[in-house]
Design a protein around this motif. Sequence first.
Motif, mmCIF file in Angstrom:
data_model
loop_
_atom_site.group_PDB
_atom_site.id
_atom_site.type_symbol
_atom_site.label_atom_id
_atom_site.label_comp_id
_atom_site.label_asym_id
_atom_site.label_seq_id
_atom_site.Cartn_x
_atom_site.Cartn_y
_atom_site.Cartn_z
ATOM 1 N N MET A 6 8.786 29.916 145.466
ATOM 2 C CA MET A 6 8.390 30.323 146.811
ATOM 3 C C MET A 6 9.458 31.233 147.381
ATOM 4 S SD MET A 6 5.593 28.881 147.552
ATOM 5 C CE MET A 6 5.572 28.926 149.350
ATOM 6 N N PRO A 7 9.035 32.207 148.230
ATOM 7 C CA PRO A 7 10.071 32.952 148.950
ATOM 8 C C PRO A 7 10.825 31.985 149.874
ATOM 9 C CG PRO A 7 7.872 33.536 149.749
ATOM 10 C CD PRO A 7 7.684 32.663 148.548
ATOM 11 N N PHE A 8 12.099 32.264 150.101
ATOM 12 C CA PHE A 8 12.934 31.365 150.911
ATOM 13 C C PHE A 8 12.378 31.245 152.329
ATOM 14 C CE2 PHE A 8 16.471 31.038 153.970
ATOM 15 C CZ PHE A 8 16.911 29.770 153.639
ATOM 16 N N ASN A 9 12.255 30.003 152.789
ATOM 17 C CA ASN A 9 11.768 29.769 154.153
ATOM 18 C C ASN A 9 12.964 29.503 155.067
ATOM 19 O OD1 ASN A 9 10.566 29.021 156.502
ATOM 20 N ND2 ASN A 9 9.793 27.066 155.752
ATOM 21 N N PRO A 10 13.270 30.461 155.979
ATOM 22 C CA PRO A 10 14.474 30.287 156.806
ATOM 23 C C PRO A 10 14.399 29.087 157.750
ATOM 24 C CG PRO A 10 13.222 32.226 157.517
ATOM 25 C CD PRO A 10 12.577 31.738 156.251
ATOM 26 N N GLN A 53 19.568 39.534 154.207
ATOM 27 C CA GLN A 53 20.195 39.673 155.526
ATOM 28 C C GLN A 53 19.702 38.524 156.411
ATOM 29 O OE1 GLN A 53 22.043 42.717 156.890
ATOM 30 N NE2 GLN A 53 22.511 41.139 158.363
ATOM 31 N N PHE A 54 20.636 37.817 157.051
ATOM 32 C CA PHE A 54 20.261 36.687 157.907
ATOM 33 C C PHE A 54 20.763 36.877 159.329
ATOM 34 C CE2 PHE A 54 20.437 34.420 153.740
ATOM 35 C CZ PHE A 54 19.132 33.965 153.728
ATOM 36 N N CYS A 55 20.067 36.213 160.254
ATOM 37 C CA CYS A 55 20.548 36.103 161.633
ATOM 38 C C CYS A 55 20.623 34.622 161.967
ATOM 39 C CB CYS A 55 19.592 36.812 162.587
ATOM 40 S SG CYS A 55 20.002 36.519 164.323
ATOM 41 N N LEU A 61 17.672 29.966 161.913
ATOM 42 C CA LEU A 61 18.014 31.064 161.016
ATOM 43 C C LEU A 61 16.774 31.927 160.864
ATOM 44 C CD1 LEU A 61 20.478 31.819 159.051
ATOM 45 C CD2 LEU A 61 18.989 30.974 157.249
ATOM 46 N N SER A 62 16.945 33.260 160.948
ATOM 47 C CA SER A 62 15.797 34.139 160.687
ATOM 48 C C SER A 62 16.231 35.231 159.729
ATOM 49 C CB SER A 62 15.269 34.724 161.999
ATOM 50 O OG SER A 62 16.290 35.439 162.658
ATOM 51 N N LEU A 63 15.260 35.865 159.085
ATOM 52 C CA LEU A 63 15.552 36.946 158.146
ATOM 53 C C LEU A 63 15.718 38.250 158.912
ATOM 54 C CD1 LEU A 63 12.999 35.933 155.411
ATOM 55 C CD2 LEU A 63 15.463 35.967 155.128
ATOM 56 N N GLY A 64 16.622 39.110 158.444
ATOM 57 C CA GLY A 64 16.886 40.369 159.154
ATOM 58 C C GLY A 64 18.090 40.195 160.046
ATOM 59 N N SER A 65 18.694 41.305 160.456
ATOM 60 C CA SER A 65 19.883 41.186 161.307
ATOM 61 C C SER A 65 19.464 40.798 162.721
ATOM 62 C CB SER A 65 20.620 42.526 161.347
ATOM 63 O OG SER A 65 19.838 43.472 162.052
ATOM 64 N N CYS A 66 20.407 40.252 163.498
ATOM 65 C CA CYS A 66 20.092 39.859 164.882
ATOM 66 C C CYS A 66 19.729 41.090 165.713
ATOM 67 C CB CYS A 66 21.273 39.139 165.522
ATOM 68 S SG CYS A 66 21.756 37.628 164.654
#
Length: 683
Positions: A330-334, A407-409, A489-494
């Motif tokens: 599965m794709p990672f679930n933040p 990339q995480f926020c 936590l979310s994907l992409g920069s803040c």
Amino acid sequence: AVTGARFVLAALRLAGAALLSPGSCTFEDSACGYQWDYAHLPWTLHGEGHYISVDTSYEGEKAVLSSPDLYSEEWSCVRLIYQIATTSDTSPDPARLNLYLRQEGESFDRLLWSTKEQSDSWLIASLDLMNSTKKYKLVLEGEMGQDKSASIAVFEIKITSGYCIECDFEENHLCGYVNRWNPNVNWFVGGGNIRNSQAILPKDHTLNSALGHYMYVDSVYVKHFQEVAQLISPRTTAPISGCLSFYYKLKQESSIVFTLYLRDMSGFYEEIWKTDSALNADWALAEVDFNAPYPMEVTFEVAFNSAKGGYVALDDISFSPVYCSNQTGMPFNPASAGCSFEEDLCNFYQDKKDGPGWRRVKVKRNVYRAGDHTTGFGYYLLANTKFTSQPGYIGRLYGPTLPGNLQFCLRFYYALYGFFKMSGTLAVYLFEENHVVQEKIWSVLDSPKGVWTQAEISFKKPMPCKVVFVSWCKSFWDCGLVALDDVSLSLGSCQAADLLLPSPGECTFEKDECVFTQKKRGRGSWHRKRGPTPTSYTGPKGDHTTGVGYYMYIEASNMVYGQRAYLVSRSLRGTPGKQCLTFFYHMYGAGTGLLSVYLKKEGDDEEIPLWRRTGEQSISWLRGLIEYESDTNYQIIFEAIRGVSIRSDTAIDDILFQAGPCLEVEEIQFSSGYPDSLNEIEY
């Protein structure tokens, strides 16, 4: 014969019109079932020019155009060809074009896209629409702003099944792909029986015909070593992952490097594919695993070393939501790396040898100690450095393992009590397991005492890592309490997340009053404020959204006992079924009065009471939940009544309207006062 020719032309036109999918329109003879809202400015159809427009020759704020009812059980792409023309370049409030999605059963429209970019010719926007079982409409809104003379034109709306990143280059808008201009080498459209430069290919790939089109880049104009041509895809607007494939032809005399990059909104490039040096006399198929969990562009880049380099041709870019390689998993679930600590520690854990660093605690509603951030009466984590036997004591809280190269926020809320010097009392580290490397990515500098303050950190690591929260006191004489809550936590920069469009039906009061207006402004009215209220021992110290943002409140010292202030929503769309309203309220102060929420249906004089609190409730922001129904258009009214003394500042923040029933139930809808057992911490 002439009439026959005319008839053929008319038949062709009708065939063209018949080919348009529902919701698509070229605005030639009609608006294809699109309707404008007569409460606003009119749109004008220019059949001869094939466009529809609105301009400032009429007095008014905006024009609204809505599509017929649409269904799309498959993923589809909306392409909009438009132009905004104005006379002034710098207006504080320029004309703007917005596109909304109006889904069945929702009281609010979702903003898909918005632009104020002016141009001398048409521009194209490409927007992915995720598959859904609900009926929907597309709503176009032209806002005229403060420009003296401005016009907004829409030439074509085209809805096709498939993904916006796909293209066969047969249409003149090239699906929104653009060449990044270079004085010497550029991507051009080839085929269609036009005689190109030496890069002439007899046939394209799509139609396998000389009439078909493709994109190509030729080395003939190369002046310098390593000249680069870039073709850039439209930016993805919805999370997609799977297999990106395309056909290419490569003819080279000296080395050509053909590379595929992903570029995110913060400008970070990542190479995902490169040609091997084998020659391809025929169209070759390339397939590459593609993962865009947040908005990204794909760049097709060709680098030449000399003018005799050769050429590259490209055609038929397509996408499938299944990975090309046998990549399973599965794709990672933040969401798995976040926690509100209401039930347990989720996927966080502590190292046993550290001793009991962080504990889950809960504070009953009281007027001395703040409760948690999630609801005001739930659980949060507390690191109590006061009871340590030696200074330098550390409480470490480890998060779950995060995959590398994403990339995480990270966002979380913290509050500090009892320290003289706050800096460094809470820090966040990234811990790479295989190298045992710790990197400090954040530490507290200063923050208002005892206020839940939001921190946000962007990071990207090549290797898998863990987030670690560390609390400590530096000297025996300066230890205090560190509180932590609502880690997400979310994907992409803040920064990219901040650029994302707000969720519909949400109001944090950070920019304005959203859908709310005052019944009457003046002394008895709601004020938008940040920071503490002027009177001591009443009102919040900061807002609920970030701790340093805005909230709405009544200033009791400007009002008399029993005076009312109303905050009224605009008319909201009625829908069948239950709706859930969540908000946060702050009622602290010995003289606090009443806060009530009412529902007023259109055409009805009666205001139906939904919720009420009387008297002082807590020093914390508390969460209110209301479940209600209204199948006709309606308004929501927040009414605050000033209490017996000036210590009666009542505040609200973070209002959220959601379709469907509330997932939790609030025990008491109507209550007064607070419980007697105040100021007890439960462990």
